[in-house]
Design a protein around this motif. Structure first.
Motif, short mmCIF file in Angstrom:
data_model
loop_
_atom_site.label_atom_id
_atom_site.label_comp_id
_atom_site.label_asym_id
_atom_site.label_seq_id
_atom_site.Cartn_x
_atom_site.Cartn_y
_atom_site.Cartn_z
N ASP A 135 -34.32 26.93 7.33
CA ASP A 135 -33.83 25.32 6.73
C ASP A 135 -33.40 24.70 7.89
OD1 ASP A 135 -31.78 27.32 6.89
OD2 ASP A 135 -30.57 26.64 5.18
N CYS A 136 -33.60 25.26 9.06
CA CYS A 136 -32.98 24.65 10.42
C CYS A 136 -34.41 24.16 11.30
CB CYS A 136 -32.24 25.24 11.02
SG CYS A 136 -30.67 25.69 10.64
N ARG A 137 -35.54 24.05 10.74
CA ARG A 137 -36.84 23.60 11.47
C ARG A 137 -36.51 22.13 11.51
NH1 ARG A 137 -41.17 24.99 7.43
NH2 ARG A 137 -39.53 24.98 6.20
N ARG A 138 -37.14 21.31 12.60
CA ARG A 138 -36.84 20.24 12.74
C ARG A 138 -38.22 19.43 13.10
NH1 ARG A 138 -31.24 19.79 16.21
NH2 ARG A 138 -30.11 20.66 14.69
N ALA A 139 -38.75 18.61 12.10
CA ALA A 139 -39.88 18.14 12.26
C ALA A 139 -41.09 19.09 12.63
CB ALA A 139 -39.92 16.97 13.30
N GLY A 140 -41.18 20.00 12.06
CA GLY A 140 -42.17 21.06 12.26
C GLY A 140 -41.86 21.89 13.60
N GLN A 141 -40.64 21.67 14.45
CA GLN A 141 -40.48 22.48 15.60
C GLN A 141 -39.63 23.68 15.30
OE1 GLN A 141 -41.79 21.82 18.64
NE2 GLN A 141 -43.10 20.72 17.36
N TRP A 142 -39.86 24.70 15.91
CA TRP A 142 -39.33 25.95 15.51
C TRP A 142 -38.21 26.49 16.45
CZ3 TRP A 142 -44.49 29.07 14.76
CH2 TRP A 142 -44.95 28.39 13.69
N VAL A 143 -37.77 25.86 17.50
CA VAL A 143 -37.20 26.49 18.78
C VAL A 143 -35.50 26.54 18.22
CG1 VAL A 143 -36.21 25.77 20.98
CG2 VAL A 143 -38.58 25.44 20.63
N TYR A 144 -35.14 25.37 17.33
CA TYR A 144 -33.76 25.66 17.06
C TYR A 144 -33.51 26.68 15.85
CZ TYR A 144 -28.93 24.08 16.01
OH TYR A 144 -27.79 23.99 15.56
N SER A 145 -34.36 26.58 14.97
CA SER A 145 -34.42 27.46 13.72
C SER A 145 -34.54 29.04 14.46
CB SER A 145 -35.38 27.38 12.86
OG SER A 145 -36.75 27.43 13.14
N LYS A 146 -35.35 29.19 15.24
CA LYS A 146 -35.44 30.87 15.83
C LYS A 146 -34.76 30.92 17.19
CE LYS A 146 -40.01 30.93 13.98
NZ LYS A 146 -40.12 32.50 13.52
N GLY A 147 -33.92 29.79 17.81
CA GLY A 147 -33.31 29.96 19.02
C GLY A 147 -32.04 30.26 19.00
N MET A 148 -31.36 30.30 18.02
CA MET A 148 -29.86 30.61 17.89
C MET A 148 -29.18 31.74 18.43
SD MET A 148 -28.76 28.61 14.36
CE MET A 148 -29.78 27.37 13.58
N ASP A 149 -27.99 31.86 18.90
CA ASP A 149 -27.56 33.09 19.38
C ASP A 149 -27.54 34.13 18.59
OD1 ASP A 149 -26.74 31.17 21.33
OD2 ASP A 149 -24.53 31.46 20.78
N THR A 150 -27.97 35.31 18.92
CA THR A 150 -28.28 36.57 18.38
C THR A 150 -29.49 36.79 17.51
OG1 THR A 150 -27.23 36.15 16.24
CG2 THR A 150 -25.88 36.90 18.18
#
Length: 303
Positions: free
Chosen positions: A185-200
């Motif tokens: 639920d943290c994908r942004r406009a189809g981009q995955w970096v934030y949804s997959k790039g958080m700490d840990t």
């Protein structure tokens, strides 16, 4: 050879070791006892090039019957860290690289049902990396849809620029296990970096198996459990784009360097693709396994 990064105590620095039976053998100390200079960290070891694998393998065999004092310790007495605790660069992630995962993602995650014609590449920053038994953070203020993805990770050993596929695997140093944790639920406009790039969000380990011991990375079973229940079970032969192709594709435009990590994609069975959907919660325990490498265990904790 099975290589680890370990800490003998909470106050000690991280060091490079080799797993031999039930022991961790400190490579810098073993080298010193044999008048051979070996580094104390994984990236420096990789930088020495392919010949160091043969040299170190022979050194381990020569000393196996009688380890020099101070070089070997039972594995249960150390803390295993991520094999590369702090990558120099972002991890290369590969999306939608198994046929059945393409199908489940198209149903659940608004991605195309068509098979990709080229590898889908994203990245995860170095701060995502954690090691065996380290906690995956669950931040309820950011996500209610934390998901799992077991993957084979390839670690580059020598620089690769515009590499032909037939030569691509010669640039691999070794392989390890990773979990591509994803906040759906943290994908942004189809981009995955934030949804997959958080700490840990990139557990890595428990060891690196050098490429000479895995001649065919497309013949490995992999599975993942949550709280002991099988969620994913497949084989790397079902990748759409194999490891050699991924190296060729990425290196066509981006030079791959020693220590770079490619997470090669996940099979079906992710939480988002299940009916009803399933998500990770604080208190859950993830175990991810790749054949001939090992099992990576990580609890989920609230922050």
């Amino acid at each position: 050879m099975r290589l680890v990064t370990y800490r003998a105590s909470i106050l000690d620095a991280a060091r490079l070791g080799a797993l031999v039976d039930t022991l961790v053998v400190d490579l810098e100390r073993l080298g010193a006892a044999n008048n051979i200079a070996l580094p104390s960290d994984m990236l420096a070891f990789i930088d020495l090039g392919p010949s160091i694998i043969k040299t170190t393998t022979m050194l381990l065999e020569q000393n196996r019957a009688n380890w020099p004092a101070g070089t070997a310790v039972p594995v249960q007495n150390v803390k295993l860290l991520a094999p590369i605790p702090r990558p120099r660069k972002n991890i290369f992630g590969i999306g939608l690289n198994y046929v059945e995962h393409v199908e489940e993602s198209s149903r659940a995650l608004d991605t195309s049902a068509d098979l990709p014609k080229q590898p889908i590449i994203f990245t995860k920053p170095p701060t995502t990396v954690i090691g065996p038994n380290d906690a995956v953070q669950h931040n309820a203020k950011l996500t209610q849809q934390l998901d799992w993805e077991v993957e084979l990770a390839a670690i580059i050993g020598t620089q690769a620029t515009r590499i032909e596929e037939k030569n691509a695997l010669s640039h691999v140093f070794g392989y390890t296990v990773t979990v591509d944790i994803s906040a759906r639920d943290c994908r942004r406009a189809g981009q995955w970096v934030y949804s997959k790039g958080m700490d840990t969000y990139a557990p890595l380990g428990p060891c690196v198996v050098t490429a000479d011991e895995i001649p065919d990375p497309q013949a490995l079973d992999l599975w993942l459990t949550v709280n002991g229940e099988i969620k994913q079970k497949s084989n790397t032969k079902f990748m759409l784009f194999n490891v050699a192709h991924l190296i060729t594709d990425i290196s066509a435009g981006m030079t791959l360097e020693p220590g770079d990590i490619i997470a090669t994609g996940t099979p079906s069975g992710v939480g988002a693709g299940r009916t009803p959907q399933e998500w990770l919660h604080p208190g859950d325990v993830i175990e991810a396994h790749v054949q001939n490498i090992g099992t990576l265990r990580n609890p989920v904790v609230a922050i």
